[in-house]
Design a protein around this motif. Structure first.
Motif, PDB file in Angstrom:
ATOM      1  N   LEU A 163      31.183   5.485  32.220  1.00  0.00           N
ATOM      2  CA  LEU A 163      29.852   5.186  31.672  1.00  0.00           C
ATOM      3  C   LEU A 163      29.706   3.710  31.323  1.00  0.00           C
ATOM      4  CD1 LEU A 163      29.689   8.341  29.425  1.00  0.00           C
ATOM      5  CD2 LEU A 163      28.311   7.930  31.464  1.00  0.00           C
ATOM      6  N   ASP A 164      30.830   3.054  31.031  1.00  0.00           N
ATOM      7  CA  ASP A 164      30.817   1.635  30.675  1.00  0.00           C
ATOM      8  C   ASP A 164      30.856   0.714  31.892  1.00  0.00           C
ATOM      9  OD1 ASP A 164      33.405   2.129  31.531  1.00  0.00           O
ATOM     10  OD2 ASP A 164      34.372   1.380  29.700  1.00  0.00           O
ATOM     11  N   LYS A 207      25.628   8.270  33.512  1.00  0.00           N
ATOM     12  CA  LYS A 207      26.577   9.283  34.000  1.00  0.00           C
ATOM     13  C   LYS A 207      27.766   8.616  34.678  1.00  0.00           C
ATOM     14  CE  LYS A 207      23.027  10.747  36.482  1.00  0.00           C
ATOM     15  NZ  LYS A 207      22.154  11.526  37.327  1.00  0.00           N
ATOM     16  N   ARG A 222      32.771  10.439  25.915  1.00  0.00           N
ATOM     17  CA  ARG A 222      31.337  10.195  25.724  1.00  0.00           C
ATOM     18  C   ARG A 222      30.835  10.928  24.486  1.00  0.00           C
ATOM     19  NH1 ARG A 222      27.051  11.966  30.200  1.00  0.00           N
ATOM     20  NH2 ARG A 222      27.625  14.031  29.527  1.00  0.00           N
ATOM     21  N   GLU A 223      31.396  12.111  24.208  1.00  0.00           N
ATOM     22  CA  GLU A 223      30.898  12.958  23.106  1.00  0.00           C
ATOM     23  C   GLU A 223      31.137  12.354  21.744  1.00  0.00           C
ATOM     24  OE1 GLU A 223      32.891  16.659  23.880  1.00  0.00           O
ATOM     25  OE2 GLU A 223      31.717  17.012  25.681  1.00  0.00           O
ATOM     26  N   ASP A 245      25.834  14.779  34.368  1.00  0.00           N
ATOM     27  CA  ASP A 245      27.117  14.199  33.957  1.00  0.00           C
ATOM     28  C   ASP A 245      27.769  13.341  35.039  1.00  0.00           C
ATOM     29  OD1 ASP A 245      27.139  15.376  31.412  1.00  0.00           O
ATOM     30  OD2 ASP A 245      28.097  17.201  32.151  1.00  0.00           O
TER      31      ASP A 245
END
Length: 170
Positions: free
Chosen positions: A141-142, A56, A169-170, A88
């Motif tokens: 997220l990275d 997340k 992300r999607e 999230d």
């Protein structure tokens, strides 16, 4: 007289620009990697940012209970907690040079993680004495920092950056 006035005008313009750049620094962190840290919360439990942000986004603020812009940022975080689910977005507030007795009343009614930097280890790491608080960071997220901003940030810019990061992300 006219030349002196133009010099005064130029000096005033330059000073205004300098003040505005201090008050509205860029929120971009240009892909800097976030260095995880561990601190205790008001219950004495160890909180690890690596675990918080697993899968997340992480929104973290470094500040203090006595700091008016920090308290305003807490209200922004409350609105963000309502908008974005815990799956999230992880939200954490780091309190510098403050202990559980001071922080606990501040955290009542807020649905995010508290972390205590009682000794101020992050103060020097993030140069908070010079750059000031609050320091707000949004970590992708990275593990790269999306926002790194030493000042209050209103709701809309943060919400937009979170939405953009979640779309990627999607």
């Amino acid at each position: 007289g006219r030349e002196l006035m133009s010099h005064k005008t130029a000096a005033l313009f330059t000073l205004t620009l300098m003040i505005c750049s201090v008050l509205t620094p860029s929120m971009a962190a240009q892909g800097e990697s976030f260095e995880d840290f561990k601190l205790r919360n008001i219950k004495g439990e160890v909180v690890d940012t690596a675990k918080l942000r697993k899968g997340k986004l992480l929104l973290v603020k470094m500040g203090a209970t006595w700091c008016p812009p920090c308290r305003e940022e807490t209200k922004v975080f409350d609105r963000l907690r309502v908008k974005f689910t815990k799956k999230d977005l992880a939200i954490a507030e780091v309190f510098v040079y403050e202990n559980a007795n001071v922080v606990e009343p501040h955290m009542k009614g807020h649905d995010f993680v508290d972390m205590l930097d009682i000794t101020g280890t992050l103060v020097s790491k993030y140069d908070l004495e010079k750059k000031g608080i609050p320091l707000v960071m949004l970590v992708g997220l990275d593990g790269k920092i999306i926002i790194k901003h030493n000042s209050y940030i209103p709701y809309e810019p943060i919400a937009k950056e979170i939405e953009n990061a979640l779309k990627r992300r999607e």
